[in-house]
Design a protein around this motif. Structure first.
Motif, mmCIF file in Angstrom:
data_model
loop_
_atom_site.group_PDB
_atom_site.id
_atom_site.type_symbol
_atom_site.label_atom_id
_atom_site.label_comp_id
_atom_site.label_asym_id
_atom_site.label_seq_id
_atom_site.Cartn_x
_atom_site.Cartn_y
_atom_site.Cartn_z
ATOM 1 N N LEU A 1 0.826 -1.210 0.000
ATOM 2 C CA LEU A 1 0.000 0.000 0.000
ATOM 3 C C LEU A 1 0.861 1.260 0.000
ATOM 4 N N SER A 2 1.934 1.238 0.755
ATOM 5 C CA SER A 2 2.836 2.392 0.778
ATOM 6 C C SER A 2 3.440 2.629 -0.597
ATOM 7 N N ALA A 3 3.824 1.553 -1.278
ATOM 8 C CA ALA A 3 4.382 1.687 -2.625
ATOM 9 C C ALA A 3 3.340 2.270 -3.573
ATOM 10 N N GLN A 4 2.103 1.818 -3.485
ATOM 11 C CA GLN A 4 1.042 2.344 -4.339
ATOM 12 C C GLN A 4 0.757 3.816 -4.042
ATOM 13 N N THR B 1 1.026 9.359 -5.693
ATOM 14 C CA THR B 1 1.437 10.716 -5.360
ATOM 15 C C THR B 1 2.286 11.294 -6.487
ATOM 16 N N GLN B 2 3.191 10.492 -7.026
ATOM 17 C CA GLN B 2 4.019 10.960 -8.132
ATOM 18 C C GLN B 2 3.164 11.249 -9.357
ATOM 19 N N VAL B 3 2.240 10.375 -9.664
ATOM 20 C CA VAL B 3 1.380 10.559 -10.833
ATOM 21 C C VAL B 3 0.517 11.808 -10.668
ATOM 22 N N ALA B 4 -0.061 11.989 -9.495
ATOM 23 C CA ALA B 4 -0.970 13.108 -9.253
ATOM 24 C C ALA B 4 -0.245 14.454 -9.278
ATOM 25 N N THR B 5 1.028 14.481 -8.912
ATOM 26 C CA THR B 5 1.760 15.746 -8.869
ATOM 27 C C THR B 5 2.554 15.994 -10.140
ATOM 28 N N GLY B 6 2.486 15.073 -11.093
ATOM 29 C CA GLY B 6 3.186 15.256 -12.350
ATOM 30 C C GLY B 6 4.669 14.987 -12.281
ATOM 31 N N GLN B 7 5.139 14.436 -11.178
ATOM 32 C CA GLN B 7 6.554 14.106 -11.073
ATOM 33 C C GLN B 7 6.843 12.886 -11.937
ATOM 34 N N PRO B 8 8.049 12.826 -12.484
ATOM 35 C CA PRO B 8 8.379 11.649 -13.274
ATOM 36 C C PRO B 8 8.375 10.406 -12.400
ATOM 37 N N HIS B 9 7.920 9.329 -12.946
ATOM 38 C CA HIS B 9 7.904 8.068 -12.215
ATOM 39 C C HIS B 9 8.171 6.961 -13.206
ATOM 40 N N GLU B 10 8.464 5.805 -12.698
ATOM 41 C CA GLU B 10 8.776 4.671 -13.554
ATOM 42 C C GLU B 10 7.602 4.380 -14.474
ATOM 43 N N GLY B 11 7.869 4.338 -15.749
ATOM 44 C CA GLY B 11 6.809 4.047 -16.703
ATOM 45 C C GLY B 11 6.061 5.279 -17.182
#
Length: 74
Positions: A20-23, A28-38
């Motif tokens: 759950l913490s990983a999700q 959080t990264q997706v919602a803030t527009g930060q780059p994330h894996e994939g």
């Protein structure tokens, strides 16, 4: 036996908590527009900016061409 089941339950809870913490970190990264894996956001944004610069350069070259033609015709 009860202690073993309690230990197994505790391990299962820790695993679920970690997942759950990983999700949450991912979302959080997706919602803030930060780059994330994939993520393809950064690539899409860079491509869009390049296309904008290309369109600006084309417009500017067209303006320069018209200006040169006017000077040559005068």
């Amino acid at each position: 036996m009860l202690e073993r089941q309690a230990a197994q339950f505790g391990a299962a809870v820790l695993k679920v908590e970690a997942e759950l913490s990983a999700q949450i970190r991912y979302l959080t990264q997706v919602a803030t527009g930060q780059p994330h894996e994939g993520s393809s956001y950064a690539a899409r944004k860079g491509c869009q900016l390049a296309l904008n610069r290309l369109e600006y350069a084309r417009r500017r070259l067209g303006e320069l061409q018209r200006g040169c033609q006017q000077l040559l015709e005068a």
